[in-house]
Design an enzyme around this catalytic site. Sequence first.
Site, PDB file in Angstrom:
ATOM      1  N   GLY A 202       0.822  -1.209   0.000  1.00  0.00           N
ATOM      2  CA  GLY A 202       0.000   0.000   0.000  1.00  0.00           C
ATOM      3  C   GLY A 202       0.851   1.252   0.000  1.00  0.00           C
ATOM      4  N   ASN A 203       0.213   2.371   0.281  1.00  0.00           N
ATOM      5  CA  ASN A 203       0.948   3.635   0.353  1.00  0.00           C
ATOM      6  C   ASN A 203       0.424   4.435   1.540  1.00  0.00           C
ATOM      7  OD1 ASN A 203      -1.238   5.571  -0.591  1.00  0.00           O
ATOM      8  ND2 ASN A 203      -1.201   4.075  -2.268  1.00  0.00           N
ATOM      9  N   ARG A 204       1.065   5.576   1.813  1.00  0.00           N
ATOM     10  CA  ARG A 204       0.771   6.293   3.054  1.00  0.00           C
ATOM     11  C   ARG A 204      -0.318   7.360   2.910  1.00  0.00           C
ATOM     12  NH1 ARG A 204       5.603   8.847   3.918  1.00  0.00           N
ATOM     13  NH2 ARG A 204       4.593   9.871   5.657  1.00  0.00           N
TER      14      ARG A 204
END
Length: 393
Positions: A202-204
Site C-alpha cells: 500500500g501507500n501512506r
Amino acid sequence: MKIVVGITGGIAAYKAVSVVRAFVLAGHSVQVIATDAALRFVGKPTLEAISRNPVYTELYEGVAEVRHVALGQAADLIVVAPATANFLAQLAGGFAPDLLGNTILASRAPVVVAPAMHTEMWQNAATQTNVATLEARGVTIVGPAIGQLTGNDAGPGRMSEPDDIVAAALVVVVASGDLVGRRILVTAGGTREPLDPVRFIGNRSSGKQGVAIALAAAARGASVTLIGANLEVEVPATIAVTHVGTTAELAAAVAAAVPGADAVIMAAAVADYRPETVAAAKIKKELQGDTLKLTLVKNPDILHDVSATKTVGQVVIGFAAETETDPDALLALGRAKIARKGCDFLVVNSVGWTTGFATDGNEVRILNAAGDIVGEASGSKRAVANRILDVLL
Ligand code: C5P
C-alpha cells in the site's frame, strides 16, 4: 468559509458562544462582531478565545483598514444570534449605527438571523412587519423556538438551539453556493493490493486531501460522490461514500460513477502494480527461506482511461504526488505527466517522509493541459481544496 457572527444584546447572547464554537470546530474562520449591549451579557475574552480571533465592536476602530466595509466584503456568511427586536427593526430599516449594521450593509453574503425576545415583542405588529420585510429581502430567519423564556413565562421567542442555527445557516450557504447543480466525483485515500489474507502492498495516503475536496465541494453546493480507498479520516454522514480496497475495486467504482459526473477529481494514490497471485493462506517464512520474491503486474491507469473516454463538458482533474524537491524539476515531471494522462488539470505536489501524506497542510501547483500553471495554493487541505474547485469552476 469566513463567517461573521453578529451578537446583539439579549440574554440569549450566552448561547451565541456555542454557535461560534460549532462553526470553529467545523473548520470555519469566525469573526465575531458584538454590539455594546451584547458585551453586557457575555464577555469579550470568552468570545475571543472561542472564536480564536479579536472581537470587534467599535465603528471607529480599525478605520485605516476600512474595517466597517472590509469585514462584510470578506464574509461568506453572516449569522446574527441572538437578534433582538431592536436589531430586526434596524436591519429592516437599513440603518447602520454600529459596526455590525455597517458590516451587513457592506456585504453580499447570505444573512441568517436567530431572533430572541419575549413573546409580546415577537408578536408585536412592528416586529412581524420587520421580519416579513427581511424575509422578502432574502434574509433567513431561524426560529424563534417556543418554550421557556428568561423569566417564568413561556411562549414563542426563545432563541433556537445553537446546533439548529448552525445547521440552518450551513444549508443557506450550500443553497447559494457556486457549485449548486454540479455533480462531482472525488477519489480519496490509497489503494492496497493484497499479498495474502493479512498483508498488502500500500501507500501512506490518508485520504485527507480528497475528503477535504469532497467536503469543500459539498459546502459549495455540489452533489458529491466520494470513492474512498482505505480512508484514515472520518467522513461526515452528509457525504455519500463508496468504500473500496484495491485498484481493481477503485476502477470498477469509478467506471460506474463517471457517467453521472460533471467533474472527476482523482486525489486517490493508486497502486501501479499488484501481486500477480494472491496467496490463499498466510505466506509462511518457514517455507520461503531468506528471500521472498514477488512478481507484480501492472494495474490499469484509471485516470488515463477516464480522460480518454470523457464526454464533452466533463472535466477530469488528476494528482501528481512526487518526491522531487526541486520546484522546476517537479513542474517538468507534472508537465510530462499531464501529457501522458490526458486529463484537463493536474494538481502537482511534493511528498516525502514528512510532507504531503497524512499531514494537515499541503502546497500545490495546478497545471492545465498545455502545462501552464493556472493555480497555486498552500495552507490547510481545505484551503487547497477550495483553490482546486476555483480552477474547476
Ligand atoms: O501515475 P501516477 O500514480 O503518478 O499518477 C497519479 C494520478 O493518477 C492520480 O490522480 C491517481 O489517482 C491516478 N492514477 C490512476 N490509476 C493508476 C495510477 C494513478 O488513476 N493506476
